[in-house]
Motif scaffolding. Structure first.
Motif, PDB file in Angstrom:
ATOM      1  N   ASP A 132       0.844  -1.207   0.000  1.00 38.87           N
ATOM      2  CA  ASP A 132       0.000   0.000   0.000  1.00 38.87           C
ATOM      3  C   ASP A 132       0.881   1.261   0.000  1.00 38.87           C
ATOM      4  OD1 ASP A 132      -1.734   2.072   0.477  1.00 38.87           O
ATOM      5  OD2 ASP A 132      -2.403   1.348   2.448  1.00 38.87           O
ATOM      6  N   GLY A 177       0.177   4.226  -1.156  1.00 39.83           N
ATOM      7  CA  GLY A 177      -0.557   5.460  -0.834  1.00 39.83           C
ATOM      8  C   GLY A 177      -0.436   5.785   0.655  1.00 39.83           C
ATOM      9  N   SER A 178      -0.677   4.784   1.494  1.00 38.00           N
ATOM     10  CA  SER A 178      -0.532   5.009   2.940  1.00 38.00           C
ATOM     11  C   SER A 178       0.924   5.257   3.301  1.00 38.00           C
ATOM     12  CB  SER A 178      -1.037   3.797   3.730  1.00 38.00           C
ATOM     13  OG  SER A 178      -2.408   3.599   3.540  1.00 38.00           O
ATOM     14  N   ALA A 186       2.139   8.603   3.023  1.00 36.81           N
ATOM     15  CA  ALA A 186       1.560   9.501   4.037  1.00 36.81           C
ATOM     16  C   ALA A 186       2.150   9.229   5.426  1.00 36.81           C
ATOM     17  CB  ALA A 186       0.042   9.329   4.055  1.00 36.81           C
ATOM     18  N   TYR A 217      -6.331  12.767  -0.880  1.00 35.34           N
ATOM     19  CA  TYR A 217      -6.510  11.429  -1.462  1.00 35.34           C
ATOM     20  C   TYR A 217      -6.772  10.465  -0.310  1.00 35.34           C
ATOM     21  CZ  TYR A 217      -1.707  10.012  -0.181  1.00 35.34           C
ATOM     22  OH  TYR A 217      -0.561   9.699   0.492  1.00 35.34           O
ATOM     23  N   GLU A 218      -7.436   9.362  -0.659  1.00 37.89           N
ATOM     24  CA  GLU A 218      -7.844   8.401   0.374  1.00 37.89           C
ATOM     25  C   GLU A 218      -6.721   7.417   0.674  1.00 37.89           C
ATOM     26  OE1 GLU A 218     -10.556   8.507   2.269  1.00 37.89           O
ATOM     27  OE2 GLU A 218     -10.794  10.383   1.172  1.00 37.89           O
ATOM     28  N   THR A 219      -6.460   7.193   1.958  1.00 37.93           N
ATOM     29  CA  THR A 219      -5.478   6.164   2.331  1.00 37.93           C
ATOM     30  C   THR A 219      -6.154   5.165   3.270  1.00 37.93           C
ATOM     31  OG1 THR A 219      -4.677   7.245   4.346  1.00 37.93           O
ATOM     32  CG2 THR A 219      -3.615   7.879   2.272  1.00 37.93           C
ATOM     33  N   ARG A 221      -4.716   3.669   5.798  1.00 36.00           N
ATOM     34  CA  ARG A 221      -4.258   3.792   7.192  1.00 36.00           C
ATOM     35  C   ARG A 221      -4.585   5.128   7.835  1.00 36.00           C
ATOM     36  NH1 ARG A 221      -0.406  -0.147   8.582  1.00 36.00           N
ATOM     37  NH2 ARG A 221       0.652   1.121  10.142  1.00 36.00           N
ATOM     38  N   ARG A 271       2.415  13.477  -3.007  1.00 36.61           N
ATOM     39  CA  ARG A 271       2.179  12.089  -2.578  1.00 36.61           C
ATOM     40  C   ARG A 271       1.349  11.285  -3.570  1.00 36.61           C
ATOM     41  NH1 ARG A 271       0.516  14.442   3.218  1.00 36.61           N
ATOM     42  NH2 ARG A 271       2.312  13.811   4.461  1.00 36.61           N
ATOM     43  N   HIS A 272       0.825  11.943  -4.593  1.00 35.48           N
ATOM     44  CA  HIS A 272      -0.054  11.211  -5.512  1.00 35.48           C
ATOM     45  C   HIS A 272       0.776  10.254  -6.370  1.00 35.48           C
ATOM     46  CE1 HIS A 272      -3.360  10.229  -8.101  1.00 35.48           C
ATOM     47  NE2 HIS A 272      -4.170  10.886  -7.272  1.00 35.48           N
TER      48      HIS A 272
END
Ligand code: AHR
Length: 502
Positions: free
Chosen positions: A251, A253-254, A257, A395-397, A399, A426-427
């Protein structure tokens, strides 16, 4: 195309940039010391057996302070084993990493290396298997100018002048069940305060660090800090924080972040410390020493922990990719953003063991991807840290819920007039158009230099054979027009832009 913006103003100050934010960590673990900083048979070795290639990279990295000698290692370490004639030094078991410690490198050698590297030493005392007396002894050996037994011993070992170490960690991760000598918060708090008072009675000016939590996921997180600080508040200056990040189940994306967790860690510990201070009616504000942080593929490590009592085995020599470097860049942004509380931090570790510098015995030393954002941030962050309140898409994460695509901080050096902006997109797939209003600054700021770390292959790494596969490139499109800095940030990228008046 996504877009984000913020306004910078020289009055939006958080705190001065603390040079100690750019610390690192040398533990007697794996190949950090042996065949890392020290390899007498290496072609670049100097007269003391230190690798000159590693010394040069350490200086280039811009490291200010180095924590030593551990880490989990210190909780079973006898510092006296590492002084005097090398041939007489004992070989010991290191219970933390199930390896053998030859003690070829000890305090005197490490202090010599630190002098050559131009770094301050943050010394950790053993409060796992040892206590007040041993902490006083190592302090006396390091800092007592002359006339006492341990000062004379240091002099007899060839070091007439005291080393003048000012920052001491009171143990390491004693909240962790894995730690040799693991303690409850009460047991640790009592030992830490007794040690701190005794050390301070010899040298009132010391800067002492009490152990905080080993991660924000510890079951005792915050409760540990509260109880330890109830007992130690007046006697210490810092509470420590440790955090390692990795992608879970791929993951990214998380993972990108991760600084959200670091932000939460710092604000929670600061709030806990302030609450204790308020109860104690104290004017003192405790600082945070984030003295272990990095990306660490820790879940892979647990599967292969047994190392079989070797000398300097290969342990957690993680190879870092592009995303890891972007995460390290954003963790540096988080540390800078909290410069009012975090005034010391150590990228763990320096060489080979989850490190920005890798070596091969008898072979090359090279820069891992994470080397680059650290070196550039250390070089470019000057003056005051400026607060950034960005407008950014989210954006959706999995965690952390919804997270801003843009992470950003800036510094302003009033002396030179220079401003540096540090930003992360971060995208994972979209570029981000950035606009930074410089209306609060005198006209004439222009781009002095700009660097972006990004790559079409997010998993690209640097290796001995291809050491410069991933390097920062000039961000060609960054420019100031009509008092606005504009730049296009590639997906999953870290960027620094230095604005100059010249
Ligand atoms: O840096 C590796 C290890 O991580 C350190 O020895 C310990 O303090 C932490 O758990």
């Amino acid at each position: 195309m996504l877009s984000a913006s913020f306004i910078l103003d020289p009055a939006f100050t958080i705190a001065p940039v603390s040079r100690r934010t750019f610390g690192s960590f040398v533990e007697h673990m794996g190949r950090c010391v042996y065949t890392g900083i020290y390899e007498p048979s290496h072609p670049t070795a100097d007269a003391d057996g230190f690798r000159a290639d590693v010394l040069a990279l350490t200086r280039e990295l811009g490291v200010s302070v180095v924590r030593y000698p551990g880490g989990n290692f210190v909780s079973g370490y006898r510092w006296e084993d590492g002084i005097g004639p090398v041939a007489d030094r004992p070989v010991r078991r290191d219970l933390a990493w199930h390896s053998l410690e030859t003690n070829e490198i000890g305090i005197d050698e490490f202090m010599r290396w630190a002098g050559k590297a131009g770094v301050e030493v943050m010394y950790a005392v053993n409060l796992g298997t040892r206590g007040v007396q041993e902490a006083l002894d190592v302090q006396e050996y390091l800092n007592q100018p002359d006339r006492t037994h341990l000062a004379r011993l240091r002099q007899a070992n060839g070091h007439p002048e005291p080393y003048g170490v000012t920052m001491f960690c009171l143990g390491n991760e004693l909240d962790g069940p894995w730690q040799t000598g693991h303690k409850t918060a009460h047991e640790y708090g009592r030992l830490a305060v007794e040690t701190a008072r005794a050390m301070r009675s010899a040298e009132p000016g010391l800067e002492l660090v009490a152990c905080g939590s080993s991660s924000s996921a510890m079951p005792t997180f915050a409760a540990w800090e509260a109880e330890v600080l109830e007992l130690t508040y007046d006697a210490v200056d810092y509470i420590s924080a440790h955090a390692y990040y990795e992608p879970h189940d791929g993951d990214l994306g998380s993972f990108l972040a991760s600084a959200v967790d670091m932000d939460h860690f710092v604000t929670s510990v600061a709030a806990t410390a302030d609450s204790v201070g308020a109860r104690l009616k104290s004017d003192k504000k405790l600082k945070i020493s984030f003295d272990e942080w990095n990306v660490w593929y820790q879940s892979a490590f647990h599967a292969q922990q047994a190392t079989g009592w070797e000398v300097a085995p290969r342990v957690i020599e993680d190879s870092y990719n592009v995303v890891d470097a972007v995460v390290v860049g954003s963790l540096l942004i988080s540390l800078l953003r909290h410069s009012d509380r975090v005034t010391a931090a150590c990228l763990a570790q320096l060489v080979n063991v989850i490190a920005p510098i890798r070596t091969e015995p008898d072979g090359p030393a090279w820069r891992q991807t994470i080397f680059h954002p650290f070196a550039l941030t250390s070089r470019l962050a000057r003056g005051e840290v400026l607060r950034v309140e960005a407008r950014s898409p989210g954006y959706e994460t999995a965690r952390f819920g919804t997270v801003p695509v843009l992470d950003a901080v800036a510094t302003h050096d009033a002396g030179s007039g220079e401003v540096t902006v540090f930003v992360v997109n971060r995208h994972l797939t979209e570029s981000l158009d950035l606009a930074v209003s410089l209306a609060g600054f005198p006209a004439g700021l222009r781009v002095g230099e700009s660097w972006t770390l990004a790559d079409d292959d997010l998993y690209a790494v640097n290796t001995a054979a291809d050491p410069d596969r991933v390097v920062p490139r000039a961000a060609k499109d960054a420019e100031v027009t009509d008092g606005v800095l504009r730049a296009a940030l590639p997906p999953a990228s870290w960027t620094a832009v230095r604005l100059t008046t010249g």
